[in-house]
Write a protein that holds these residues in place. Structure first.
Motif, short mmCIF file in Angstrom:
data_model
loop_
_atom_site.label_atom_id
_atom_site.label_comp_id
_atom_site.label_asym_id
_atom_site.label_seq_id
_atom_site.Cartn_x
_atom_site.Cartn_y
_atom_site.Cartn_z
N GLY A 1 0.84 -1.20 0.00
CA GLY A 1 0.00 0.00 0.00
C GLY A 1 0.87 1.25 0.00
O GLY A 1 0.68 2.16 -0.80
N VAL A 2 1.86 1.26 0.88
CA VAL A 2 2.75 2.42 0.99
C VAL A 2 3.62 2.54 -0.27
O VAL A 2 3.81 3.63 -0.82
CB VAL A 2 3.63 2.31 2.25
CG1 VAL A 2 4.53 3.50 2.38
CG2 VAL A 2 2.77 2.17 3.49
N LEU A 3 4.12 1.40 -0.75
CA LEU A 3 4.97 1.44 -1.95
C LEU A 3 4.20 2.03 -3.13
O LEU A 3 4.72 2.84 -3.89
CB LEU A 3 5.46 0.03 -2.30
CG LEU A 3 6.52 -0.55 -1.38
CD1 LEU A 3 6.82 -1.99 -1.77
CD2 LEU A 3 7.80 0.27 -1.42
N PHE B 1 -9.56 11.51 -0.67
CA PHE B 1 -10.32 11.51 -1.93
C PHE B 1 -9.59 12.29 -3.01
O PHE B 1 -9.74 12.01 -4.19
CB PHE B 1 -11.72 12.09 -1.72
CG PHE B 1 -12.74 11.04 -1.40
CD1 PHE B 1 -12.89 9.94 -2.23
CD2 PHE B 1 -13.55 11.15 -0.30
CE1 PHE B 1 -13.84 8.96 -1.94
CE2 PHE B 1 -14.50 10.18 0.00
CZ PHE B 1 -14.64 9.09 -0.82
N GLY B 2 -8.82 13.27 -2.58
CA GLY B 2 -8.06 14.04 -3.56
C GLY B 2 -6.86 13.30 -4.11
O GLY B 2 -6.20 13.76 -5.05
N ASN B 3 -6.54 12.15 -3.51
CA ASN B 3 -5.34 11.41 -3.92
C ASN B 3 -5.63 9.92 -4.00
O ASN B 3 -5.13 9.13 -3.22
CB ASN B 3 -4.21 11.66 -2.92
CG ASN B 3 -3.74 13.09 -2.94
OD1 ASN B 3 -3.04 13.50 -3.84
ND2 ASN B 3 -4.16 13.85 -1.95
N ILE B 4 -6.48 9.55 -4.95
CA ILE B 4 -6.80 8.14 -5.11
C ILE B 4 -5.83 7.51 -6.10
O ILE B 4 -5.60 8.05 -7.17
CB ILE B 4 -8.26 7.98 -5.60
CG1 ILE B 4 -9.21 8.54 -4.55
CG2 ILE B 4 -8.56 6.52 -5.89
CD1 ILE B 4 -10.64 8.58 -4.98
N VAL C 1 -8.81 -1.59 -0.25
CA VAL C 1 -8.74 -0.13 -0.19
C VAL C 1 -7.90 0.21 1.03
O VAL C 1 -8.24 -0.19 2.15
CB VAL C 1 -10.14 0.49 -0.06
CG1 VAL C 1 -10.03 2.00 0.12
CG2 VAL C 1 -10.96 0.17 -1.29
N THR C 2 -6.76 0.88 0.82
CA THR C 2 -5.83 1.15 1.90
C THR C 2 -5.59 2.64 2.03
O THR C 2 -5.02 3.25 1.13
CB THR C 2 -4.46 0.48 1.60
OG1 THR C 2 -4.69 -0.83 1.13
CG2 THR C 2 -3.59 0.46 2.84
N PRO C 3 -6.04 3.27 3.13
CA PRO C 3 -5.67 4.67 3.32
C PRO C 3 -4.24 4.76 3.85
O PRO C 3 -3.90 4.11 4.83
CB PRO C 3 -6.66 5.17 4.38
CG PRO C 3 -7.43 3.98 4.84
CD PRO C 3 -6.88 2.76 4.21
N LEU D 1 -5.22 7.28 -1.03
CA LEU D 1 -6.14 6.16 -0.86
C LEU D 1 -5.80 5.17 -1.98
O LEU D 1 -6.05 5.43 -3.14
CB LEU D 1 -7.59 6.65 -0.98
CG LEU D 1 -8.63 5.59 -0.63
CD1 LEU D 1 -8.61 5.31 0.86
CD2 LEU D 1 -10.01 6.06 -1.04
N VAL D 2 -5.21 4.05 -1.60
CA VAL D 2 -4.74 3.10 -2.60
C VAL D 2 -5.82 2.04 -2.82
O VAL D 2 -6.20 1.33 -1.89
CB VAL D 2 -3.42 2.44 -2.16
CG1 VAL D 2 -2.95 1.45 -3.20
CG2 VAL D 2 -2.36 3.49 -1.92
#
Lengths: 420, 138
Positions: A142-144, A339-342, A166-168, A155-156
């Motif tokens: 998720g972080v990678l 939401f601004g960074n999906i 779905v990973t915040p 939000l990955v």
């Protein structure tokens, strides 16, 4: 300990997924070895671990037919469930395909965001004790993926072969409480298989017979009954697990070439207007699948039909349901920036029309949503690997590796301390 | 998870200057050519926000500190020190990864930041959208 200075780390990066294991050198933009995670074995062989049939990179694993061969997959819901076949699988990828020795390179392994502490410690143990690696690190996909998209907070949305998640990610850390995942891709797959094998008023149910079991076939017109002869000598030696594996592959291929998602939500007319597409099965049976059949498959990612909901109370959550469940668990202040960074990632998201539909669905809920979906299929499919590849290639990253000495001194506890 | 990239002391000095001296309007940070530490690329006293946006390159990542000044409806003046992570979609994936994983090192060494902006295109760092964010609740 291997002396690594500057950017010359020559680390290995390994990303284990349900459909394939990706391995390669850090700093490359493509994994060198991509082998299927499913493997075949003969149950009578003295030790199962020594007789593992695996494909070369880019080929398809247990696709070679062998008498009595069974097929297994060590993964369940994106996590490694059975560790026994992992060393031979990795050994195959590293020694047979890449022709390198893990004992000479630091190794970075990726893990699913919902991986357990016991699981990652087991992975470290395999790497240090069985592969004798000089240094090790385990990083969260998720972080990678968020980092590879240039975002510390994102939000990955990752759609894989077995699991959609779905990973915040906030400032480089996974918000565990907002983490959501479900076995949705498996439901989509089951739907497609059901659709193909059950008869309709226009066509009979389709036999998903593998080409390895077909001796001869004659071309037939579209929709006509297939004319083929089965290889009788192989029928007795074919195991159920191999057959299931092959059928799953056939369904996947059909999905990839024929199915899609309507970008504006379900509508019978719109689906029919998309026209029919031709597909031929290994039996020689071929058919023009109309829009209703093609698009109802992808629709499963977004909506469950009322009949399905009524018959099964434990359905895996749809993608919009996963997103809203994840958002409800997060702080209201975080929602806007997430939401601004999906970031949309994973091979399953390459489903035709998927990104557009998801964009529309999310925009309906939140008008400010901003989407990042890599257009390059390699980045989409191997995003986690690619992120790991960049991270592990950095000279400055070497202070974070867990070295063999540290492992020997502190034992398992260091994995949790170092790899946060 | 972090990249292990360090922060050059100049970054802190420039930040203190902006915070206490009240003269510098914005600072742009970037990575040194060998990707081992964060360095100051530019300090400016220009009050022109357009100028600041022009200093964010179209297809490369940067970080920035902007001393955002605005007036409240009741006439009170406010200054908010705002941290920007600039990572356009067209940047190279390696740079995006490097900047995203190194941000924490820089961000943690700067004390007294009121707001954070994560931008991938110019509309996200425009005066209006930043204003909307920093003026909330104050």
């Amino acid at each position: 300990m291997v002396n690594y200075g500057g950017d010359e780390v020559s680390a290995l990066v390994i990303d284990i997924g349900t459909s394939s294991i990706r391995a390669g050198y850090a700093g490359d933009d493509n994994p060198k070895a991509i082998i299927p995670t499913s493997y075949g074995y003969l149950p009578d062989a003295p030790t199962t671990t020594e007789d593992v049939t695996m494909g070369e990179a880019g080929q398809n694993g247990p696709s070679l037919w062998r008498d009595g061969m069974r097929v297994e997959n060590p993964m369940t819901n994106g996590l490694i469930q059975d560790f026994e076949p992992i060393p031979p699988l990795l050994n195959h990828a590293l020694s047979e395909v890449m022709r390198c020795s893990a004992s000479e390179h630091p190794v970075l392994v990726t893990e699913a965001p919902w991986n357990t502490a016991a699981n990652r410690e087991r992975m470290a143990e395999i790497m240090f004790e069985e592969f004798q690696v000089p240094a090790f690190y385990i990083a969260n996909t998720g972080v990678l993926n968020a980092f590879a998209a240039g975002k510390g907070t994102a939000l990955v949305i990752d759609v894989g072969q077995s699991t959609a998640s779905v990973t915040p990610v906030v400032d480089g850390f996974v918000l565990r409480k907002g983490l959501q995942y479900s076995a949705l891709p498996q439901l989509v797959h089951a739907h497609a298989k059901h659709l193909l094998t059950s008869p309709t008023n226009k066509r009979p149910g389709i036999q998903l017979l593998p080409h390895q079991l077909i001796a001869t076939k004659t071309p037939v017109d579209a929709g006509a009954l297939p004319r083929f002869q089965v290889r009788e000598d192989r029928v007795a030696g074919t195991t159920d697990s191999w057959k299931l594996w092959y059928e799953a592959r056939e369904v996947d291929e059909w999905i990839q070439s024929v199915a899609g998602v309507l970008d504006q939500g379900w509508n019978d007319q719109a689906a029919l207007a998309r026209g029919a597409r031709h597909y031929e099965f290994p039996t020689g049976y071929n058919y023009y699948f109309n829009g209703m059949e093609r698009y109802s498959v992808g629709e499963q990612f977004f909506t469950h039909s009322p009949q399905l909901v009524a018959s099964n109370p434990n359905l895996p959550k749809t993608i919009p349901a996963l997103v809203s469940a994840s958002m409800n668990a997060c702080d209201p202040d975080m929602r806007q920036v997430l939401f601004g960074n999906i970031v949309l990632i994973g091979g399953g998201s390459l489903f035709s029309g998927f990104a557009d539909r998801l964009h529309n669905e999310i925009e309906r809920q939140t008008p400010h949503a901003k989407f990042h979906a890599p257009g390059n299929p390699t980045e989409r499919r191997y995003g986690g690997w690619l992120g790991g590849s960049i991270l592990a290639s950095l000279g400055t990253f070497h202070q974070l590796w867990i070295s063999k000495e540290e492992w020997q001194e502190h034992g398992k506890a260091i994995v949790g301390q170092r790899c946060k | 998870m972090a990249s292990g990239v360090g922060v050059n002391p100049d970054c802190l000095n420039a930040f203190q200057e902006l915070k206490l001296g009240k003269k510098t309007r914005y600072i742009i940070f970037t990575l040194s050519p060998d990707n081992t530490e964060v360095v100051v690329e530019k300090k400016s006293e220009s009050h022109d926000y357009e100028q600041f946006m022009a200093d964010l390159p179209e297809n490369e990542c940067r970080w920035a500190i902007y001393d955002f000044e605005f007036e409240k409806p009741d006439g009170g003046r406010r200054n908010k020190i705002t941290f920007y992570s600039w990572s356009p979609d067209d940047a190279k994936i390696k740079h995006k990864m490097l900047f995203a994983s190194s941000k924490d090192a820089l961000r943690r060494s700067l004390v007294g930041i009121a707001a954070e902006i994560q931008g991938t295109d110019y509309s996200e760092v425009s005066h209006e959208s930043v204003f909307e964010k920093v003026s909330k609740g104050n």
